[in-house]
Design a protein around this motif. Structure first.
Motif, PDB file in Angstrom:
ATOM      1  N   LEU A 212      23.781  51.228  85.944  1.00 37.87           N
ATOM      2  CA  LEU A 212      25.194  50.869  85.858  1.00 37.87           C
ATOM      3  C   LEU A 212      26.011  52.005  85.247  1.00 37.87           C
ATOM      4  O   LEU A 212      27.124  52.296  85.694  1.00 37.87           O
ATOM      5  N   LYS A 213      25.458  52.672  84.227  1.00 41.09           N
ATOM      6  CA  LYS A 213      26.174  53.785  83.598  1.00 41.09           C
ATOM      7  C   LYS A 213      26.285  54.983  84.535  1.00 41.09           C
ATOM      8  O   LYS A 213      27.289  55.701  84.518  1.00 41.09           O
ATOM      9  N   GLN A 214      25.265  55.207  85.378  1.00 33.48           N
ATOM     10  CA  GLN A 214      25.361  56.268  86.370  1.00 33.48           C
ATOM     11  C   GLN A 214      26.419  55.928  87.417  1.00 33.48           C
ATOM     12  O   GLN A 214      27.147  56.806  87.879  1.00 33.48           O
ATOM     13  N   MET A 215      26.474  54.655  87.772  1.00 34.03           N
ATOM     14  CA  MET A 215      27.405  54.213  88.800  1.00 34.03           C
ATOM     15  C   MET A 215      28.847  54.232  88.303  1.00 34.03           C
ATOM     16  O   MET A 215      29.757  54.688  89.003  1.00 34.03           O
ATOM     17  N   MET A 216      29.062  53.743  87.090  1.00 36.15           N
ATOM     18  CA  MET A 216      30.409  53.648  86.513  1.00 36.15           C
ATOM     19  C   MET A 216      30.343  54.085  85.046  1.00 36.15           C
ATOM     20  O   MET A 216      30.187  53.250  84.148  1.00 36.15           O
ATOM     21  N   PRO A 217      30.423  55.386  84.795  1.00 40.84           N
ATOM     22  CA  PRO A 217      30.185  55.924  83.447  1.00 40.84           C
ATOM     23  C   PRO A 217      31.084  55.353  82.359  1.00 40.84           C
ATOM     24  O   PRO A 217      30.707  55.362  81.182  1.00 40.84           O
ATOM     25  N   GLU A 218      32.277  54.874  82.711  1.00 44.32           N
ATOM     26  CA  GLU A 218      33.194  54.362  81.702  1.00 44.32           C
ATOM     27  C   GLU A 218      32.982  52.879  81.400  1.00 44.32           C
ATOM     28  O   GLU A 218      33.706  52.308  80.575  1.00 44.32           O
ATOM     29  N   ALA A 219      32.003  52.258  82.029  1.00 49.85           N
ATOM     30  CA  ALA A 219      31.747  50.834  81.780  1.00 49.85           C
ATOM     31  C   ALA A 219      31.286  50.620  80.339  1.00 49.85           C
ATOM     32  O   ALA A 219      30.578  51.458  79.764  1.00 49.85           O
ATOM     33  N   ARG A 220      31.682  49.501  79.750  1.00 52.76           N
ATOM     34  CA  ARG A 220      31.204  49.106  78.423  1.00 52.76           C
ATOM     35  C   ARG A 220      30.135  48.033  78.611  1.00 52.76           C
ATOM     36  O   ARG A 220      30.347  47.058  79.352  1.00 52.76           O
ATOM     37  N   ILE A 221      28.998  48.208  77.975  1.00 51.13           N
ATOM     38  CA  ILE A 221      27.851  47.332  78.223  1.00 51.13           C
ATOM     39  C   ILE A 221      27.269  46.853  76.899  1.00 51.13           C
ATOM     40  O   ILE A 221      27.077  47.651  75.971  1.00 51.13           O
ATOM     41  N   GLU A 222      26.998  45.553  76.821  1.00 55.59           N
ATOM     42  CA  GLU A 222      26.321  44.952  75.675  1.00 55.59           C
ATOM     43  C   GLU A 222      25.155  44.126  76.188  1.00 55.59           C
ATOM     44  O   GLU A 222      25.221  43.569  77.292  1.00 55.59           O
ATOM     45  N   HIS A 223      24.087  44.022  75.405  1.00 55.64           N
ATOM     46  CA  HIS A 223      22.957  43.215  75.841  1.00 55.64           C
ATOM     47  C   HIS A 223      22.373  42.448  74.670  1.00 55.64           C
ATOM     48  O   HIS A 223      22.532  42.835  73.508  1.00 55.64           O
ATOM     49  N   GLU A 224      21.693  41.359  75.004  1.00 57.66           N
ATOM     50  CA  GLU A 224      21.155  40.459  73.983  1.00 57.66           C
ATOM     51  C   GLU A 224      19.912  39.768  74.519  1.00 57.66           C
ATOM     52  O   GLU A 224      19.909  39.271  75.652  1.00 57.66           O
TER      53      GLU A 224
END
Length: 232
Positions: A212-224
């Motif tokens: 996802l970061k390669q696809m859209m570098p400005e995306a904000r991502i959180e995980h749990e």
């Protein structure tokens, strides 16, 4: 990014002791490399022919057993990972659908794990995994037209405040919350059972986040991590 923790009903935990999942929230951004998903999908399809993790088949077999416990015959209603892998084994590949969908399908195939992707902007309230009573509504298509149906009583489903978003745990996604690369806010759920090591679940999530970061570098991502988090 809204804070959101999926809820798991006690009845589901009783059906699948040791169930654990990785929830990933994404604030979308402009796509700079739309081919990330298709490349990942091609690699995943090749990985089935070249060998797989020793726990992979046991993990899929465990999903079969869980489906049987709530009355779904796995031969007719396989978990989503099993369905994708059977298509690859039959056809040799999967057609590309959408950059984001291709990416999470690739993770599902390579890691033998059900992966759901949802448009969070279409949700009303938080996702929750429940045992249905049969009164819930699920939006689908029948003969090319929008339609509603209800799950079987005792069926495990994902839902929000409005209705069912995925039937038979991870077998079929609804129309309303369907994800695409244009979705502004995305939610992914990677669902595992004890035969899959916790380290492999975390690795699968890392691979999805990396793509996802390669696809859209400005995306904000959180995980749990949710569910039973101890190592099998």
């Amino acid at each position: 990014m809204p804070l959101m923790t999926p809820q798991i009903a006690p009845g589901v935990t009783a059906l699948a002791p040791g169930f654990r999942a990785l929830s990933i929230l994404v604030d979308g951004a402009p796509i700079v490399d739309a081919e990330v998903g298709s490349r990942a999908l091609a690699r995943a399809c090749q990985s089935i022919a070249s060998g797989e993790a020793p726990w992979a088949q046991d993990h899929l077999d465990a999903w079969d057993q869980v489906f049987k416990r709530f009355g779904a015959k796995p031969q007719r209603f396989p978990c989503s990972a099993q369905a994708l892998r059977k298509r690859v084994q039959r056809d040799g590949a999967l057609p590309c659908i959408d950059p984001v969908v291709d990416l999470y399908n690739a993770i599902s195939i390579e890691y033998a794990i059900p992966v759901g992707g949802e448009d969070l902007t279409a949700y009303e309230g938080a996702p929750r995994l429940i045992v249905a009573d049969g009164s819930e509504l699920f939006d689908t298509m029948k003969e090319g037209e929008p339609a509603h149906e209800s799950p079987e009583p005792g069926e495990v489903v994902w839902r929000d405040d409005k209705g069912v978003t995925c039937r038979r745990w991870n077998w079929r996604q609804g129309i309303r919350t369907r994800l695409s690369a244009e979705s502004g806010q995305m939610w992914f759920i990677l669902e595992s059972l004890p035969p899959m090591p916790l380290s492999a679940l975390q690795e699968a999530g890392d691979r999805l986040i990396e793509g996802l970061k390669q696809m859209m570098p400005e995306a904000r991502i959180e995980h749990e991590l949710i569910g039973c988090l101890t190592e099998a």
